[in-house]
Motif scaffolding. Structure first.
Motif, PDB file in Angstrom:
ATOM      1  N   ASN A 278       0.856  -1.187   0.000  1.00  0.00           N
ATOM      2  CA  ASN A 278       0.000   0.000   0.000  1.00  0.00           C
ATOM      3  C   ASN A 278       0.893   1.237   0.000  1.00  0.00           C
ATOM      4  OD1 ASN A 278      -1.949   1.935   0.281  1.00  0.00           O
ATOM      5  ND2 ASN A 278      -2.522   1.395   2.366  1.00  0.00           N
ATOM      6  N   MET A 279       0.867   2.000  -1.092  1.00  0.00           N
ATOM      7  CA  MET A 279       1.694   3.204  -1.234  1.00  0.00           C
ATOM      8  C   MET A 279       0.798   4.439  -1.219  1.00  0.00           C
ATOM      9  SD  MET A 279       4.987   2.138  -1.868  1.00  0.00           S
ATOM     10  CE  MET A 279       4.674   1.131  -0.414  1.00  0.00           C
ATOM     11  N   TYR A 280       1.182   5.442  -0.391  1.00  0.00           N
ATOM     12  CA  TYR A 280       0.370   6.644  -0.232  1.00  0.00           C
ATOM     13  C   TYR A 280       1.210   7.880  -0.508  1.00  0.00           C
ATOM     14  CZ  TYR A 280      -2.855   9.935   2.038  1.00  0.00           C
ATOM     15  OH  TYR A 280      -3.708  10.979   2.306  1.00  0.00           O
ATOM     16  N   ARG A 281       0.792   8.659  -1.513  1.00  0.00           N
ATOM     17  CA  ARG A 281       1.407   9.939  -1.859  1.00  0.00           C
ATOM     18  C   ARG A 281       2.790   9.817  -2.493  1.00  0.00           C
ATOM     19  NH1 ARG A 281      -0.469  13.987   3.070  1.00  0.00           N
ATOM     20  NH2 ARG A 281      -2.492  14.496   2.180  1.00  0.00           N
ATOM     21  N   ILE A 282       2.929   8.969  -3.488  1.00  0.00           N
ATOM     22  CA  ILE A 282       4.108   9.037  -4.358  1.00  0.00           C
ATOM     23  C   ILE A 282       3.885  10.200  -5.316  1.00  0.00           C
ATOM     24  CG2 ILE A 282       5.549   7.830  -6.035  1.00  0.00           C
ATOM     25  CD1 ILE A 282       4.520   5.203  -4.949  1.00  0.00           C
ATOM     26  N   GLN A 283       4.874  11.109  -5.395  1.00  0.00           N
ATOM     27  CA  GLN A 283       4.736  12.300  -6.218  1.00  0.00           C
ATOM     28  C   GLN A 283       5.575  12.187  -7.495  1.00  0.00           C
ATOM     29  OE1 GLN A 283       2.541  14.633  -5.430  1.00  0.00           O
ATOM     30  NE2 GLN A 283       2.050  13.555  -3.525  1.00  0.00           N
ATOM     31  N   PRO A 284       5.177  12.909  -8.551  1.00  0.00           N
ATOM     32  CA  PRO A 284       6.014  12.941  -9.749  1.00  0.00           C
ATOM     33  C   PRO A 284       7.415  13.445  -9.392  1.00  0.00           C
ATOM     34  CG  PRO A 284       3.871  13.923 -10.187  1.00  0.00           C
ATOM     35  CD  PRO A 284       3.938  13.706  -8.711  1.00  0.00           C
ATOM     36  N   GLY A 285       8.441  12.765  -9.858  1.00  0.00           N
ATOM     37  CA  GLY A 285       9.807  13.162  -9.558  1.00  0.00           C
ATOM     38  C   GLY A 285      10.431  12.412  -8.393  1.00  0.00           C
ATOM     39  N   ASP A 286       9.641  11.640  -7.641  1.00  0.00           N
ATOM     40  CA  ASP A 286      10.193  10.868  -6.522  1.00  0.00           C
ATOM     41  C   ASP A 286      11.074   9.737  -7.038  1.00  0.00           C
ATOM     42  OD1 ASP A 286       8.991  12.456  -4.677  1.00  0.00           O
ATOM     43  OD2 ASP A 286       7.370  11.070  -4.175  1.00  0.00           O
ATOM     44  N   TYR A 287      12.192   9.525  -6.335  1.00  0.00           N
ATOM     45  CA  TYR A 287      13.142   8.480  -6.715  1.00  0.00           C
ATOM     46  C   TYR A 287      13.230   7.406  -5.635  1.00  0.00           C
ATOM     47  CZ  TYR A 287      15.074  10.945 -10.745  1.00  0.00           C
ATOM     48  OH  TYR A 287      15.244  11.548 -11.965  1.00  0.00           O
TER      49      TYR A 287
ATOM     50  N   ARG B  46      10.914  -4.067  -8.721  1.00  0.00           N
ATOM     51  CA  ARG B  46      11.570  -5.257  -9.268  1.00  0.00           C
ATOM     52  C   ARG B  46      11.539  -6.433  -8.307  1.00  0.00           C
ATOM     53  NH1 ARG B  46      16.261  -2.087 -10.245  1.00  0.00           N
ATOM     54  NH2 ARG B  46      17.404  -3.595  -8.968  1.00  0.00           N
ATOM     55  N   SER B  47      11.527  -6.143  -7.011  1.00  0.00           N
ATOM     56  CA  SER B  47      11.646  -7.200  -6.003  1.00  0.00           C
ATOM     57  C   SER B  47      10.306  -7.720  -5.503  1.00  0.00           C
ATOM     58  CB  SER B  47      12.468  -6.677  -4.813  1.00  0.00           C
ATOM     59  OG  SER B  47      13.757  -6.252  -5.231  1.00  0.00           O
ATOM     60  N   CYS B  48       9.213  -7.086  -5.907  1.00  0.00           N
ATOM     61  CA  CYS B  48       7.878  -7.534  -5.473  1.00  0.00           C
ATOM     62  C   CYS B  48       7.333  -8.562  -6.466  1.00  0.00           C
ATOM     63  CB  CYS B  48       6.937  -6.345  -5.342  1.00  0.00           C
ATOM     64  SG  CYS B  48       7.299  -5.268  -3.946  1.00  0.00           S
ATOM     65  N   LYS B  49       7.836  -9.774  -6.370  1.00  0.00           N
ATOM     66  CA  LYS B  49       7.475 -10.815  -7.324  1.00  0.00           C
ATOM     67  C   LYS B  49       6.344 -11.706  -6.832  1.00  0.00           C
ATOM     68  CE  LYS B  49      12.272 -10.814  -8.873  1.00  0.00           C
ATOM     69  NZ  LYS B  49      13.527 -11.584  -9.006  1.00  0.00           N
ATOM     70  N   ASN B  50       5.897 -11.457  -5.584  1.00  0.00           N
ATOM     71  CA  ASN B  50       4.854 -12.307  -5.016  1.00  0.00           C
ATOM     72  C   ASN B  50       3.602 -11.519  -4.621  1.00  0.00           C
ATOM     73  OD1 ASN B  50       6.426 -14.896  -4.814  1.00  0.00           O
ATOM     74  ND2 ASN B  50       7.741 -13.596  -3.557  1.00  0.00           N
ATOM     75  N   LEU B  51       3.468 -10.304  -5.160  1.00  0.00           N
ATOM     76  CA  LEU B  51       2.336  -9.459  -4.784  1.00  0.00           C
ATOM     77  C   LEU B  51       1.000 -10.070  -5.184  1.00  0.00           C
ATOM     78  CD1 LEU B  51       2.961  -5.652  -5.408  1.00  0.00           C
ATOM     79  CD2 LEU B  51       2.906  -6.903  -3.250  1.00  0.00           C
ATOM     80  N   LYS B  52       0.054 -10.002  -4.229  1.00  0.00           N
ATOM     81  CA  LYS B  52      -1.320 -10.384  -4.507  1.00  0.00           C
ATOM     82  C   LYS B  52      -2.252  -9.183  -4.432  1.00  0.00           C
ATOM     83  CE  LYS B  52      -0.732 -15.104  -2.803  1.00  0.00           C
ATOM     84  NZ  LYS B  52      -1.161 -16.127  -1.808  1.00  0.00           N
TER      85      LYS B  52
ATOM     86  N   ASP C  41      12.403   6.863 -11.283  1.00  0.00           N
ATOM     87  CA  ASP C  41      13.457   5.953 -11.747  1.00  0.00           C
ATOM     88  C   ASP C  41      12.914   4.594 -12.160  1.00  0.00           C
ATOM     89  OD1 ASP C  41      12.654   5.437  -9.152  1.00  0.00           O
ATOM     90  OD2 ASP C  41      14.590   4.633  -8.532  1.00  0.00           O
ATOM     91  N   VAL C  42      11.601   4.465 -12.277  1.00  0.00           N
ATOM     92  CA  VAL C  42      11.000   3.160 -12.536  1.00  0.00           C
ATOM     93  C   VAL C  42      10.893   2.897 -14.033  1.00  0.00           C
ATOM     94  CG1 VAL C  42       8.896   1.788 -12.284  1.00  0.00           C
ATOM     95  CG2 VAL C  42       9.718   3.187 -10.388  1.00  0.00           C
ATOM     96  N   SER C  43      11.386   1.732 -14.471  1.00  0.00           N
ATOM     97  CA  SER C  43      11.233   1.321 -15.859  1.00  0.00           C
ATOM     98  C   SER C  43       9.930   0.544 -16.011  1.00  0.00           C
ATOM     99  CB  SER C  43      12.408   0.431 -16.281  1.00  0.00           C
ATOM    100  OG  SER C  43      12.405  -0.775 -15.550  1.00  0.00           O
ATOM    101  N   VAL C  44       9.458   0.431 -17.235  1.00  0.00           N
ATOM    102  CA  VAL C  44       8.214  -0.288 -17.494  1.00  0.00           C
ATOM    103  C   VAL C  44       8.332  -1.737 -17.048  1.00  0.00           C
ATOM    104  CG1 VAL C  44       6.656  -1.113 -19.290  1.00  0.00           C
ATOM    105  CG2 VAL C  44       7.563   1.208 -19.406  1.00  0.00           C
ATOM    106  N   SER C  45       9.479  -2.356 -17.303  1.00  0.00           N
ATOM    107  CA  SER C  45       9.661  -3.760 -16.949  1.00  0.00           C
ATOM    108  C   SER C  45       9.611  -3.964 -15.441  1.00  0.00           C
ATOM    109  CB  SER C  45      10.993  -4.278 -17.495  1.00  0.00           C
ATOM    110  OG  SER C  45      12.076  -3.521 -16.987  1.00  0.00           O
TER     111      SER C  45
END
Length: 477
Positions: A193-202, A209-215, A228-232
């Motif tokens: 659960n992510m709250y208030r990620i803003q444009p430009g945040d790194y 990449r490491s959340c491979k088991n998210l439900k 800094d997030v890539s599409v992949s």
């Protein structure tokens, strides 16, 4: 006092552990701690959960550690922090206080499984201490300042549920040092659960990449997913994803829906509130490869009959449909939807929606397997319509009509006559329902476990019967 001497510590602890929760009819279980010092000690020893609010001017880390050590079996801990001291030159004190609190928790509460620390951001060092000292931690809810680093998650080997609220610190660099984050990890996180990620945040690429088991993925007021997030990276999270919640996330909603559409076939629950591209939502519905079971939409200006008909056609086996403030949807759209879908729907919510004459009768006749019904804040709803629907909804266990000002005592009588399995009811803010009807309902609803109603509508008779039947009576939702 003779009984006090007879009961051994273990037996008295078990008694305290089994006391019912606080309600308007019974005093708080904390009152037993006033009996004696022994009862206070055993009361604290028996507690598995604790909620406290702290401020730097009344609490120091040593005193907190000493206090927490008196609760050796804590598994759940909520700590809120007063932040009013940020002004007046106290900024340095405040910035260090959350870290000191977390270090105290890490040293005193080694059996924690759930921790919430709200209202002030933490730094990296105490999080590392927490991960080492609390190996059983499965749920964590915290504040962090951006830019962020998540490499401490490597050491939280039991963590399954992470909630983070982000706050910006003036003057901080936008970039985060990723040297320690080389190489992917495979975190055990199942809910994020992510709250208030803003444009430009790194600092988010390694996390995605490491959340491979998210439900379950929840984003609230997030107007970006990390600079800094890539599409992949973000796509990596969608393999196996079952639930997505997007609350007031602006244009990010369209981006996430597109990625889910292309990369996820396991989604069974979707919630969207505030705004979304109408065309983008229609594209997702009509081309989705998912078998949605739950759909919740609060889209005042972006949801119309076309979307609703597409939902009915694509997800005929829907079990839960929740609509809120959908002012462009008409009664005709809801009728057509009901006729298109199967009768398997178990939950229906039409909050702040247009309930036109005759609609509820049709919906009740079609969806006879409803377990939960929420018609809150439909000010035009009247007794005849409501009673007609209840006649067909014999399986209801939860019913909410808060703010339905047109309902009267007649509707309450129909509730317990037609719905024999009712367990939870919300009749707050219904001026047409009086104390006499509430009393009649409490007396006659055999399975009732909770009722939300104004306290001034609870008579002495209602109070007595609710206490005997262990019914919770609450004046909040």
């Amino acid at each position: 006092m003779e009984m006090d001497r007879i009961l051994c510590d273990e037996l008295l602890e078990e008694v305290l552990r089994r006391l019912p929760p606080h309600s308007v009819f019974s005093p708080s279980t904390a009152a037993v701690s006033l009996v004696s010092k022994r009862w206070l000690r055993l009361y604290r020893s028996s507690k598995s959960g604790l909620e406290i609010k702290l401020s730097p001017d009344v609490c120091t880390p040593p005193s907190l550690s000493s206090f927490l050590s008196q609760f050796p079996h804590l598994s759940f801990l909520y700590i809120g922090i007063y932040t009013t001291v940020l002004g007046g030159g106290c900024g340095n004190v405040m910035s260090a206080f959350p870290d000191q609190i977390l270090l105290s928790v890490a040293s005193s509460c080694t059996k924690l499984t759930t921790l919430t620390l709200h209202d002030a951001p933490l730094s990296l060092s105490p999080l590392l201490s927490l991960s080492n000292s609390c190996p059983h931690l499965t749920s964590l809810d915290i504040y962090l300042s951006t830019p962020v680093s998540f490499h401490w998650l490597r050491f939280c080997r039991s963590l399954q549920d992470l909630s983070v609220s982000f706050t910006s610190v003036p003057g901080e660099s936008k970039h985060v040092d990723d040297n320690a984050l080389e190489g992917d990890a495979e975190l055990k996180l199942e809910a994020l659960n992510m709250y208030r990620i803003q444009p430009g945040d790194y600092g988010f690429d390694w996390l995605w990449r490491s959340c491979k088991n998210l439900k379950k993925l929840q984003l609230a007021r997030c107007y970006g997913i990390g600079e800094d997030v890539s599409v992949s990276s973000i796509v990596n999270c969608f393999n196996g994803l079952q639930e997505v919640e997007l609350r007031r996330c602006g244009v990010v909603v369209h981006e996430i829906l597109l990625k889910v559409l292309e990369n996820c076939t396991s989604l069974n629950s979707l919630l969207i509130t505030n705004r979304v591209s109408g065309d983008g939502l229609l594209q997702f519905i009509t081309h989705s490869r998912c078998n949605l079971q739950k759909l919740s939409l609060r889209l005042p200006l972006d949801l119309d009959n076309n979307h609703l008909l597409a939902v009915a056609d694509k997800f005929r086996g829907l079990l839960s449909l929740r609509l809120g403030r959908c002012c462009l949807i008409t009664g005709e759209g809801l009728r057509t939807m009901a006729l298109t879908m199967t009768n398997e729907l178990q939950e229906l919510a039409l909050r702040h929606c247009k309930v036109e004459p005759g609609l509820l009768t049709i919906l009740g006749g079609r969806f006879r397997n409803l377990r939960k019904l929420d018609l809150s804040h439909n000010v035009m709803l009247v007794d005849n319509e409501f009673i007609s629907m209840l006649a067909s909804c014999n399986c209801l266990r939860e019913l909410r009509v808060r703010g339905c000002k047109g309902l009267t005592n007649a509707s309450v009588v129909s509730m317990f006559k037609s719905c024999k399995q009712l367990e939870r009811v919300d009749i707050m803010e219904c001026p047409g329902i009086d104390a006499e009807a509430v009393e009649l309902f409490v007396l006659n609803c055999a399975g009732l476990r909770r009722i939300n109603v104004e306290v001034d509508k609870v008579s002495d008779v209602s109070r007595s019967w609710a206490s005997k039947k262990l019914v919770e009576v609450l004046d909040w939702f």
